[in-house]
Design a protein around this motif. Structure first.
Motif, PDB file in Angstrom:
ATOM      1  N   ASN A   1       5.267 -22.802 -34.380  1.00 57.74           N
ATOM      2  CA  ASN A   1       5.334 -23.768 -34.007  1.00 57.74           C
ATOM      3  C   ASN A   1       4.918 -23.157 -32.306  1.00 57.74           C
ATOM      4  N   VAL A   2       5.889 -22.080 -32.394  1.00 62.21           N
ATOM      5  CA  VAL A   2       6.206 -21.940 -30.959  1.00 62.21           C
ATOM      6  C   VAL A   2       4.689 -20.963 -30.381  1.00 62.21           C
ATOM      7  N   HIS A   3       4.781 -19.981 -31.498  1.00 63.17           N
ATOM      8  CA  HIS A   3       3.106 -19.666 -31.771  1.00 63.17           C
ATOM      9  C   HIS A   3       2.164 -20.282 -31.452  1.00 63.17           C
ATOM     10  N   GLU A   4       1.974 -21.362 -32.719  1.00 57.04           N
ATOM     11  CA  GLU A   4       0.454 -22.004 -31.731  1.00 57.04           C
ATOM     12  C   GLU A   4       0.796 -22.965 -30.672  1.00 57.04           C
ATOM     13  N   LEU A   5       2.339 -23.158 -30.011  1.00 56.96           N
ATOM     14  CA  LEU A   5       2.357 -23.550 -28.829  1.00 56.96           C
ATOM     15  C   LEU A   5       1.508 -22.815 -27.712  1.00 56.96           C
ATOM     16  N   LEU A   6       1.812 -21.291 -28.002  1.00 59.81           N
ATOM     17  CA  LEU A   6       1.784 -20.172 -27.144  1.00 59.81           C
ATOM     18  C   LEU A   6       0.250 -20.221 -26.769  1.00 59.81           C
ATOM     19  N   THR A   7      -0.917 -19.994 -27.934  1.00 58.90           N
ATOM     20  CA  THR A   7      -2.371 -20.190 -28.284  1.00 58.90           C
ATOM     21  C   THR A   7      -2.734 -21.284 -27.948  1.00 58.90           C
ATOM     22  N   LYS A   8      -1.904 -22.575 -27.602  1.00 53.36           N
ATOM     23  CA  LYS A   8      -2.471 -22.988 -27.579  1.00 53.36           C
ATOM     24  C   LYS A   8      -2.643 -23.417 -25.929  1.00 53.36           C
ATOM     25  N   ILE A   9      -2.004 -23.130 -24.993  1.00 54.57           N
ATOM     26  CA  ILE A   9      -1.358 -22.817 -23.473  1.00 54.57           C
ATOM     27  C   ILE A   9      -2.364 -22.104 -23.168  1.00 54.57           C
ATOM     28  N   ALA A  10      -2.305 -20.509 -24.252  1.00 55.39           N
ATOM     29  CA  ALA A  10      -3.666 -19.984 -23.651  1.00 55.39           C
ATOM     30  C   ALA A  10      -4.506 -20.236 -23.323  1.00 55.39           C
ATOM     31  N   ASP A  11      -5.382 -20.933 -24.658  1.00 57.22           N
ATOM     32  CA  ASP A  11      -6.423 -21.449 -24.380  1.00 57.22           C
ATOM     33  C   ASP A  11      -6.878 -22.647 -23.534  1.00 57.22           C
ATOM     34  N   ILE A  12      -5.904 -23.539 -23.288  1.00 57.41           N
ATOM     35  CA  ILE A  12      -5.969 -24.256 -22.380  1.00 57.41           C
ATOM     36  C   ILE A  12      -6.732 -23.713 -21.054  1.00 57.41           C
ATOM     37  N   THR A  13      -5.551 -22.513 -20.530  1.00 56.09           N
ATOM     38  CA  THR A  13      -5.150 -21.858 -18.929  1.00 56.09           C
ATOM     39  C   THR A  13      -6.668 -20.998 -19.463  1.00 56.09           C
TER      40      THR A  13
ATOM     41  N   GLU B   1      11.198 -24.737 -28.003  1.00 60.42           N
ATOM     42  CA  GLU B   1       9.851 -24.987 -28.179  1.00 60.42           C
ATOM     43  C   GLU B   1       9.541 -26.270 -26.994  1.00 60.42           C
ATOM     44  N   THR B   2      10.889 -27.059 -27.051  1.00 59.57           N
ATOM     45  CA  THR B   2      10.777 -28.086 -26.122  1.00 59.57           C
ATOM     46  C   THR B   2       9.696 -27.240 -24.421  1.00 59.57           C
ATOM     47  N   GLU B   3      10.318 -26.468 -24.135  1.00 56.93           N
ATOM     48  CA  GLU B   3       9.651 -26.392 -22.607  1.00 56.93           C
ATOM     49  C   GLU B   3       8.656 -25.827 -22.750  1.00 56.93           C
TER      50      GLU B   3
ATOM     51  N   LEU C   1       2.919 -27.301 -21.110  1.00 57.17           N
ATOM     52  CA  LEU C   1       1.550 -27.597 -22.457  1.00 57.17           C
ATOM     53  C   LEU C   1       0.922 -28.994 -21.744  1.00 57.17           C
ATOM     54  N   ALA C   2       1.738 -30.285 -21.995  1.00 53.37           N
ATOM     55  CA  ALA C   2       1.534 -31.318 -21.500  1.00 53.37           C
ATOM     56  C   ALA C   2       1.235 -31.050 -20.147  1.00 53.37           C
ATOM     57  N   SER C   3       1.540 -30.785 -19.498  1.00 56.42           N
ATOM     58  CA  SER C   3       1.181 -30.354 -18.072  1.00 56.42           C
ATOM     59  C   SER C   3      -0.041 -29.925 -17.554  1.00 56.42           C
ATOM     60  N   LEU C   4      -0.143 -29.379 -18.432  1.00 58.86           N
ATOM     61  CA  LEU C   4      -1.512 -28.707 -18.437  1.00 58.86           C
ATOM     62  C   LEU C   4      -2.528 -29.044 -18.748  1.00 58.86           C
ATOM     63  N   GLU C   5      -2.722 -30.294 -19.630  1.00 62.15           N
ATOM     64  CA  GLU C   5      -3.439 -31.164 -20.537  1.00 62.15           C
ATOM     65  C   GLU C   5      -3.306 -32.245 -19.743  1.00 62.15           C
TER      66      GLU C   5
END
Length: 67
Positions: free
Chosen positions: A3-15, A46-48, A53-57
């Motif tokens: 889950n952490v890896h997926e979140l980091l990937t999503k953060i990188a993608d949206i950034t 993971e929560t942070e 990610l939510a703030s970026l979205e």
């Protein structure tokens, strides 16, 4: 850990999307000094990552809506 890896990937993608397609918004991604921990090796869970990610979205969605 997955889950952490997926979140980091999503953060990188949206950034990357913001940097490439909305450079004027990219300036808003500067770190706020209030959010930078004063520890040498802070722990990020993971929560942070979900909150970040939510703030970026939300930032991107608001920009798209307003412009």
């Amino acid at each position: 850990m997955k889950n952490v890896h997926e979140l980091l990937t999503k953060i990188a993608d949206i950034t990357r999307e913001i940097e490439t397609n909305y450079p004027e918004v990219y300036n808003y991604l500067n770190e706020d000094p209030m959010t930078i921990p004063n520890m040498e090796h802070p722990s990020v869970d993971e929560t942070e990552l979900r909150e970040y990610l939510a703030s970026l979205e939300m930032l991107l969605e608001k920009y798209k809506k307003d412009h």
